[in-house]
Design a protein around this motif. Structure first.
Motif, PDB file in Angstrom:
ATOM      1  N   LEU A  16      18.598 -44.733  30.585  1.00 43.53           N
ATOM      2  CA  LEU A  16      17.529 -44.785  29.749  1.00 43.53           C
ATOM      3  C   LEU A  16      18.414 -46.445  29.392  1.00 43.53           C
ATOM      4  O   LEU A  16      17.547 -47.687  29.210  1.00 43.53           O
ATOM      5  N   ALA A  17      19.942 -46.200  29.085  1.00 39.34           N
ATOM      6  CA  ALA A  17      20.252 -47.407  28.195  1.00 39.34           C
ATOM      7  C   ALA A  17      20.905 -48.969  29.591  1.00 39.34           C
ATOM      8  O   ALA A  17      20.845 -50.005  28.232  1.00 39.34           O
ATOM      9  N   PHE A  18      21.242 -47.876  30.299  1.00 38.50           N
ATOM     10  CA  PHE A  18      21.760 -50.140  31.433  1.00 38.50           C
ATOM     11  C   PHE A  18      21.042 -49.252  32.255  1.00 38.50           C
ATOM     12  O   PHE A  18      21.563 -49.000  33.648  1.00 38.50           O
ATOM     13  N   PRO A  19      19.151 -49.043  32.543  1.00 36.44           N
ATOM     14  CA  PRO A  19      19.170 -49.185  33.870  1.00 36.44           C
ATOM     15  C   PRO A  19      19.442 -50.254  34.972  1.00 36.44           C
ATOM     16  O   PRO A  19      19.156 -49.856  36.328  1.00 36.44           O
ATOM     17  N   ASP A  20      19.869 -51.079  34.688  1.00 34.16           N
ATOM     18  CA  ASP A  20      20.643 -52.746  35.665  1.00 34.16           C
ATOM     19  C   ASP A  20      21.075 -52.772  35.489  1.00 34.16           C
ATOM     20  O   ASP A  20      21.802 -54.453  36.458  1.00 34.16           O
ATOM     21  N   ASP A  21      22.250 -52.204  34.531  1.00 32.93           N
ATOM     22  CA  ASP A  21      23.704 -52.645  35.070  1.00 32.93           C
ATOM     23  C   ASP A  21      24.317 -51.682  35.938  1.00 32.93           C
ATOM     24  O   ASP A  21      24.972 -50.118  35.651  1.00 32.93           O
ATOM     25  N   ASP A  45      17.124 -53.866  15.350  1.00 33.17           N
ATOM     26  CA  ASP A  45      16.407 -54.997  15.132  1.00 33.17           C
ATOM     27  C   ASP A  45      16.249 -55.565  16.904  1.00 33.17           C
ATOM     28  O   ASP A  45      17.226 -56.089  16.984  1.00 33.17           O
ATOM     29  N   ARG A  46      15.299 -54.668  17.395  1.00 31.58           N
ATOM     30  CA  ARG A  46      15.537 -54.967  18.698  1.00 31.58           C
ATOM     31  C   ARG A  46      15.498 -56.277  19.237  1.00 31.58           C
ATOM     32  O   ARG A  46      15.858 -57.048  20.683  1.00 31.58           O
ATOM     33  N   GLU A  47      14.838 -57.847  18.662  1.00 30.80           N
ATOM     34  CA  GLU A  47      14.900 -58.758  18.696  1.00 30.80           C
ATOM     35  C   GLU A  47      16.184 -59.810  18.542  1.00 30.80           C
ATOM     36  O   GLU A  47      16.342 -60.641  19.448  1.00 30.80           O
ATOM     37  N   ALA A  48      16.436 -59.155  17.494  1.00 28.31           N
ATOM     38  CA  ALA A  48      17.559 -59.975  17.100  1.00 28.31           C
ATOM     39  C   ALA A  48      19.213 -59.191  18.151  1.00 28.31           C
ATOM     40  O   ALA A  48      20.483 -59.071  18.074  1.00 28.31           O
ATOM     41  N   TRP A  49      19.367 -57.959  18.268  1.00 27.21           N
ATOM     42  CA  TRP A  49      20.043 -57.266  18.884  1.00 27.21           C
ATOM     43  C   TRP A  49      20.830 -56.670  17.882  1.00 27.21           C
ATOM     44  O   TRP A  49      22.133 -56.627  17.692  1.00 27.21           O
ATOM     45  N   ARG A  50      20.818 -56.646  16.964  1.00 28.59           N
ATOM     46  CA  ARG A  50      21.542 -55.932  15.356  1.00 28.59           C
ATOM     47  C   ARG A  50      21.053 -54.738  14.995  1.00 28.59           C
ATOM     48  O   ARG A  50      19.400 -54.399  14.684  1.00 28.59           O
ATOM     49  N   ALA A  51      22.682 -54.319  14.652  1.00 29.75           N
ATOM     50  CA  ALA A  51      21.950 -52.347  13.333  1.00 29.75           C
ATOM     51  C   ALA A  51      22.471 -52.653  12.581  1.00 29.75           C
ATOM     52  O   ALA A  51      23.788 -53.141  11.886  1.00 29.75           O
ATOM     53  N   SER A  52      22.101 -52.358  11.667  1.00 33.64           N
ATOM     54  CA  SER A  52      22.453 -51.395  10.277  1.00 33.64           C
ATOM     55  C   SER A  52      22.979 -50.343   9.955  1.00 33.64           C
ATOM     56  O   SER A  52      21.974 -49.299   9.954  1.00 33.64           O
ATOM     57  N   TYR A  53      23.923 -49.539   9.351  1.00 30.51           N
ATOM     58  CA  TYR A  53      23.790 -48.350   8.517  1.00 30.51           C
ATOM     59  C   TYR A  53      23.855 -48.510   7.100  1.00 30.51           C
ATOM     60  O   TYR A  53      25.131 -49.219   7.015  1.00 30.51           O
ATOM     61  N   ASP A  54      23.201 -47.937   6.213  1.00 38.75           N
ATOM     62  CA  ASP A  54      22.919 -47.584   5.101  1.00 38.75           C
ATOM     63  C   ASP A  54      23.475 -49.302   4.561  1.00 38.75           C
ATOM     64  O   ASP A  54      24.603 -50.118   3.475  1.00 38.75           O
ATOM     65  N   GLY A  55      22.956 -49.917   5.284  1.00 42.72           N
ATOM     66  CA  GLY A  55      22.126 -51.520   4.611  1.00 42.72           C
ATOM     67  C   GLY A  55      23.364 -52.393   5.306  1.00 42.72           C
ATOM     68  O   GLY A  55      23.563 -53.172   4.999  1.00 42.72           O
ATOM     69  N   MET A  56      25.006 -51.919   5.947  1.00 45.08           N
ATOM     70  CA  MET A  56      25.890 -52.334   5.733  1.00 45.08           C
ATOM     71  C   MET A  56      25.798 -52.862   7.743  1.00 45.08           C
ATOM     72  O   MET A  56      25.458 -51.868   8.310  1.00 45.08           O
ATOM     73  N   ARG A  57      25.940 -54.111   8.023  1.00 41.80           N
ATOM     74  CA  ARG A  57      25.675 -54.346   9.686  1.00 41.80           C
ATOM     75  C   ARG A  57      27.128 -53.502  10.151  1.00 41.80           C
ATOM     76  O   ARG A  57      28.241 -53.233  10.423  1.00 41.80           O
ATOM     77  N   LEU A  58      26.670 -52.780  11.690  1.00 44.61           N
ATOM     78  CA  LEU A  58      26.956 -52.587  13.071  1.00 44.61           C
ATOM     79  C   LEU A  58      27.433 -53.889  13.750  1.00 44.61           C
ATOM     80  O   LEU A  58      26.517 -53.762  14.148  1.00 44.61           O
ATOM     81  N   ASP A  59      28.948 -54.409  14.065  1.00 41.02           N
ATOM     82  CA  ASP A  59      29.178 -54.538  14.992  1.00 41.02           C
ATOM     83  C   ASP A  59      29.766 -54.025  16.178  1.00 41.02           C
ATOM     84  O   ASP A  59      30.861 -53.447  16.786  1.00 41.02           O
ATOM     85  N   LEU A  60      27.699 -54.033  16.911  1.00 38.80           N
ATOM     86  CA  LEU A  60      28.270 -52.998  18.497  1.00 38.80           C
ATOM     87  C   LEU A  60      28.004 -54.525  19.130  1.00 38.80           C
ATOM     88  O   LEU A  60      27.907 -55.396  18.994  1.00 38.80           O
ATOM     89  N   ARG A 109      26.685 -55.114  23.191  1.00 35.92           N
ATOM     90  CA  ARG A 109      24.942 -55.165  24.361  1.00 35.92           C
ATOM     91  C   ARG A 109      25.055 -53.736  23.954  1.00 35.92           C
ATOM     92  O   ARG A 109      24.402 -52.938  24.063  1.00 35.92           O
ATOM     93  N   ARG A 110      26.308 -52.967  25.284  1.00 38.12           N
ATOM     94  CA  ARG A 110      26.445 -52.257  25.465  1.00 38.12           C
ATOM     95  C   ARG A 110      26.467 -50.979  24.607  1.00 38.12           C
ATOM     96  O   ARG A 110      25.248 -49.687  24.440  1.00 38.12           O
ATOM     97  N   GLU A 111      27.348 -50.807  23.149  1.00 41.14           N
ATOM     98  CA  GLU A 111      26.446 -50.257  22.332  1.00 41.14           C
ATOM     99  C   GLU A 111      25.631 -50.069  22.044  1.00 41.14           C
ATOM    100  O   GLU A 111      25.139 -49.269  21.723  1.00 41.14           O
ATOM    101  N   TYR A 112      25.241 -51.360  21.953  1.00 41.85           N
ATOM    102  CA  TYR A 112      23.493 -51.109  21.157  1.00 41.85           C
ATOM    103  C   TYR A 112      22.712 -50.977  21.469  1.00 41.85           C
ATOM    104  O   TYR A 112      21.610 -49.829  21.124  1.00 41.85           O
ATOM    105  N   GLN A 113      22.723 -50.589  23.323  1.00 41.90           N
ATOM    106  CA  GLN A 113      21.734 -49.945  23.908  1.00 41.90           C
ATOM    107  C   GLN A 113      21.670 -48.771  24.054  1.00 41.90           C
ATOM    108  O   GLN A 113      20.619 -48.349  24.608  1.00 41.90           O
ATOM    109  N   LEU A 114      22.906 -48.142  23.973  1.00 45.29           N
ATOM    110  CA  LEU A 114      23.268 -46.662  24.039  1.00 45.29           C
ATOM    111  C   LEU A 114      22.539 -46.273  23.025  1.00 45.29           C
ATOM    112  O   LEU A 114      21.880 -45.241  23.297  1.00 45.29           O
ATOM    113  N   LEU A 115      23.002 -47.032  21.694  1.00 46.49           N
ATOM    114  CA  LEU A 115      22.529 -46.054  20.434  1.00 46.49           C
ATOM    115  C   LEU A 115      20.876 -46.337  20.104  1.00 46.49           C
ATOM    116  O   LEU A 115      20.626 -45.210  19.541  1.00 46.49           O
ATOM    117  N   ASP A 116      20.054 -47.133  20.755  1.00 42.42           N
ATOM    118  CA  ASP A 116      19.052 -47.468  20.487  1.00 42.42           C
ATOM    119  C   ASP A 116      17.979 -46.444  21.364  1.00 42.42           C
ATOM    120  O   ASP A 116      17.590 -45.876  21.011  1.00 42.42           O
TER     121      ASP A 116
END
Length: 235
Positions: free
Chosen positions: A186-191, A144-159, A161-168
């Motif tokens: 790609l993941a951290f263009p301004d970091d 969910d790019r708007e909420a910065w949330r990730a889930s796997y097999d229906g369960m939330r991944l507690d990532l 910000r950087r982990e989310y950007q990399l996985l995305d």
């Protein structure tokens, strides 16, 4: 109508090696065509009946990188590059030109066939008159790019910000192998605080969090190159 056997174009100037590859590809239930030079290879690859190109880097006539660039300008036909030149710059250039996978010589023909099958599974070969299978209603990884949330097999991944950007960044091109530098861009263009080797740390953390949910590991490591998000591994 049954799907046709995948047609693999082998562009390799070592004729003895190419003959062995043709035998292995044919034994795996696929068709194989061989060209021993780069001249005319792009036209053959773009003829419409080729499902994957095995492309050597060093070729007479036109080199493999130039061919890869020419093919990618007009087609997304899968490309597996091979070479005896193992320098990092060659690996990165091959991937940046749009290769789907990369294999260094000497390699096992059996491994090459396995790589071909893996790439084709990610980009299935269909009958010209067949309709693509509908996409699954819910992939194992949900972002969910708007909420910065990730889930796997229906369960939330507690990532983080950087982990989310990399996985995305990896999941946006499933199966594509990225170098660490490419993932940085790609993941951290301004970091400016993220360095290439911290990518490894972030990947380890993402894997650990996925492992707490599922035994599968959808992140594939490619030695000497980088990482790919591989949906096949997640099944």
């Amino acid at each position: 109508m049954a799907a046709k056997d995948p047609h693999i174009l082998i562009v390799e100037d070592e004729t003895a090696l190419a003959a062995v590859l043709q035998d292995y590809v044919t034994a795996a239930g696929m068709q194989a065509t061989h060209l021993d030079r780069g001249t005319g290879a792009a036209e053959r690859a773009l003829a419409g009946d080729v499902d994957l190109v095995v492309l050597d880097l060093m070729l007479p006539g036109v080199d493999g990188l130039s061919l890869c660039r020419e093919i990618r300008a007009v087609s997304d036909v899968p490309i597996v590059m091979t070479t005896a030149r193992v320098e990092e710059i060659d690996r990165l250039l091959g991937l940046e030109m749009g290769a789907d996978d990369y294999l260094c010589k000497p390699y096992s023909p059996r491994e090459l066939v396995a790589r071909i099958k893996a790439v084709l599974r990610r980009r299935p070969v269909l009958d010209p008159g067949a309709r693509p299978a509908p996409a699954p209603s819910a992939a194992r990884l949900q972002l969910d790019r708007e909420a910065w949330r990730a889930s796997y097999d229906g369960m939330r991944l507690d990532l983080t910000r950087r982990e989310y950007q990399l996985l995305d960044a990896m999941a946006a091109r499933p199966g594509r192998v990225f170098s660490r530098d490419q993932l940085l861009d790609l993941a951290f263009p301004d970091d400016a605080e993220v360095f290439d080797r911290t990518i490894d740390s972030h990947v380890r953390n993402i894997r650990r969090k996925i492992a707490a949910i599922s035994p599968s590991d959808p992140i594939r490591s490619v030695y000497g190159v980088g990482y790919a998000f591989d949906p096949d591994a997640a099944k």
